[in-house]
Scaffold this motif. Structure first.
Motif, PDB file in Angstrom:
ATOM      1  N   LEU A  51      54.696  -7.655  28.129  1.00 15.25           N
ATOM      2  CA  LEU A  51      53.597  -8.352  28.781  1.00 15.25           C
ATOM      3  C   LEU A  51      52.335  -8.294  27.934  1.00 15.25           C
ATOM      4  CD1 LEU A  51      52.521  -9.846  31.238  1.00 15.25           C
ATOM      5  CD2 LEU A  51      52.034  -7.635  32.304  1.00 15.25           C
ATOM      6  N   LYS A  52      52.069  -7.154  27.327  1.00 14.78           N
ATOM      7  CA  LYS A  52      50.906  -7.022  26.455  1.00 14.78           C
ATOM      8  C   LYS A  52      51.031  -7.954  25.244  1.00 14.78           C
ATOM      9  CE  LYS A  52      49.651  -2.257  27.657  1.00 14.78           C
ATOM     10  NZ  LYS A  52      49.518  -0.865  27.153  1.00 14.78           N
TER      11      LYS A  52
ATOM     12  N   SER B  50      52.726 -10.730  25.138  1.00 11.21           N
ATOM     13  CA  SER B  50      52.562 -12.100  25.634  1.00 11.21           C
ATOM     14  C   SER B  50      51.090 -12.423  25.875  1.00 11.21           C
ATOM     15  CB  SER B  50      53.350 -12.302  26.930  1.00 11.21           C
ATOM     16  OG  SER B  50      54.737 -12.097  26.713  1.00 11.21           O
ATOM     17  N   GLU B  51      50.336 -11.461  26.414  1.00  7.48           N
ATOM     18  CA  GLU B  51      48.909 -11.677  26.657  1.00  7.48           C
ATOM     19  C   GLU B  51      48.158 -11.875  25.339  1.00  7.48           C
ATOM     20  OE1 GLU B  51      47.693  -8.297  28.871  1.00  7.48           O
ATOM     21  OE2 GLU B  51      48.366  -9.091  30.804  1.00  7.48           O
ATOM     22  N   THR B  52      48.543 -11.107  24.314  1.00  2.00           N
ATOM     23  CA  THR B  52      47.897 -11.253  23.003  1.00  2.00           C
ATOM     24  C   THR B  52      48.184 -12.625  22.403  1.00  2.00           C
ATOM     25  OG1 THR B  52      48.084  -8.870  22.599  1.00  2.00           O
ATOM     26  CG2 THR B  52      47.724 -10.289  20.681  1.00  2.00           C
TER      27      THR B  52
ATOM     28  N   LEU C 143      49.013 -15.314  24.046  1.00  2.00           N
ATOM     29  CA  LEU C 143      48.341 -16.318  24.865  1.00  2.00           C
ATOM     30  C   LEU C 143      46.871 -16.406  24.511  1.00  2.00           C
ATOM     31  CD1 LEU C 143      48.418 -18.316  27.208  1.00  2.00           C
ATOM     32  CD2 LEU C 143      48.012 -16.409  28.768  1.00  2.00           C
ATOM     33  N   LYS C 144      46.230 -15.269  24.286  1.00  2.00           N
ATOM     34  CA  LYS C 144      44.815 -15.259  23.901  1.00  2.00           C
ATOM     35  C   LYS C 144      44.623 -15.943  22.557  1.00  2.00           C
ATOM     36  CE  LYS C 144      40.571 -14.033  24.720  1.00  2.00           C
ATOM     37  NZ  LYS C 144      39.816 -14.584  25.871  1.00  2.00           N
TER      38      LYS C 144
ATOM     39  N   GLU D 250      44.893 -19.642  23.082  1.00  2.00           N
ATOM     40  CA  GLU D 250      43.688 -20.179  23.722  1.00  2.00           C
ATOM     41  C   GLU D 250      42.556 -20.324  22.714  1.00  2.00           C
ATOM     42  OE1 GLU D 250      42.883 -17.488  26.872  1.00  2.00           O
ATOM     43  OE2 GLU D 250      44.344 -18.385  28.247  1.00  2.00           O
TER      44      GLU D 250
END
Length: 217
Positions: free
Chosen positions: A61-62, A64-66, A68-69, A72
């Motif tokens: 999850l971490k 994936s968040e990185t 995604l950021k 963006e």
């Protein structure tokens, strides 16, 4: 005889009881199993497995968040580049000769037709790049043949493209121009310079200076 058989049976049973009384050496696993009920032990094992899976999912999850950021930020950067539009086009104005002058002179194109981004100044004749990027510039002229023509597109004081025509006695008018792609840094200046002792004909339609941002870099 009966006494002998009874003694043998007694010894054999004693040996079996002695083996049953032997306690195996304790291990960590045996200690853990012996210290809890069977259902509780199974529950603890399942909980440990779930905790390991949860750790793996948390790391994914971490990641994936990185990602995604980062995506963006790339999208925002692309949108900002798309929103940056720089386009200008201007004519000299008037309807008469400009020059000849005894020194080099910056041509001021006073009649602004388009100036998206406000990077061109009709007061100085100078274009100042608002963002780093590749730009495309064109300049065209009309001039009388009695005097030579010498125009140069100048970047930060250095000529990068020129247009020239000789004086003639049999040709009453001349037309010409040039174009160039330039990679500019923010604040770089571009303008058109008229050579000493040369002339052009001032007019909104035929003596023009234009440019636009092709792509940011």
């Amino acid at each position: 005889m009966n006494f002998t058989i009874l003694l043998f049976v007694s010894l054999f049973c004693g040996l079996i009881w002695a083996q049953d009384d032997v306690i195996p050496p304790e291990t960590e696993e045996n200690t853990e199993i012996q210290s809890c009920f069977p259902d509780m032990c199974n529950l603890l094992k399942e909980f440990g497995a779930m905790r390991e899976k949860l750790g793996v999912m948390e790391n994914r999850l971490k990641d994936s968040e990185t990602k995604l950021k980062d995506s963006e930020n790339q999208i925002i950067e692309l949108k900002n580049k798309e929103r940056t539009m720089v386009v200008f086009s201007a004519g000299t104005g008037g309807n008469g000769a400009i020059g000849p002058f005894n020194t080099e002179t910056t041509v001021i194109y006073r009649t602004v037709k388009t100036n998206i981004g406000n990077a061109y100044s009709p007061f100085t004749g100078i274009f100042a790049a608002p963002v780093p990027g590749v730009y495309y510039f064109t300049f065209f002229y009309h001039a009388g043949g009695a005097n030579p023509v010498s125009l140069a597109l100048v970047k930060n004081g250095q000529a990068v493209a020129t247009a020239y025509d000789h004086r003639t006695s049999h040709d009453g008018a001349d037309n010409g121009g040039n174009a160039v792609f330039l990679q500019l840094q923010q604040g770089d200046q571009v303008f058109v310079r008229l050579g000493a002792n040369t002339n052009i004909w001032g007019n909104d339609a035929i003596t023009t200076f234009s440019g636009f941002l092709v792509s940011e870099v």
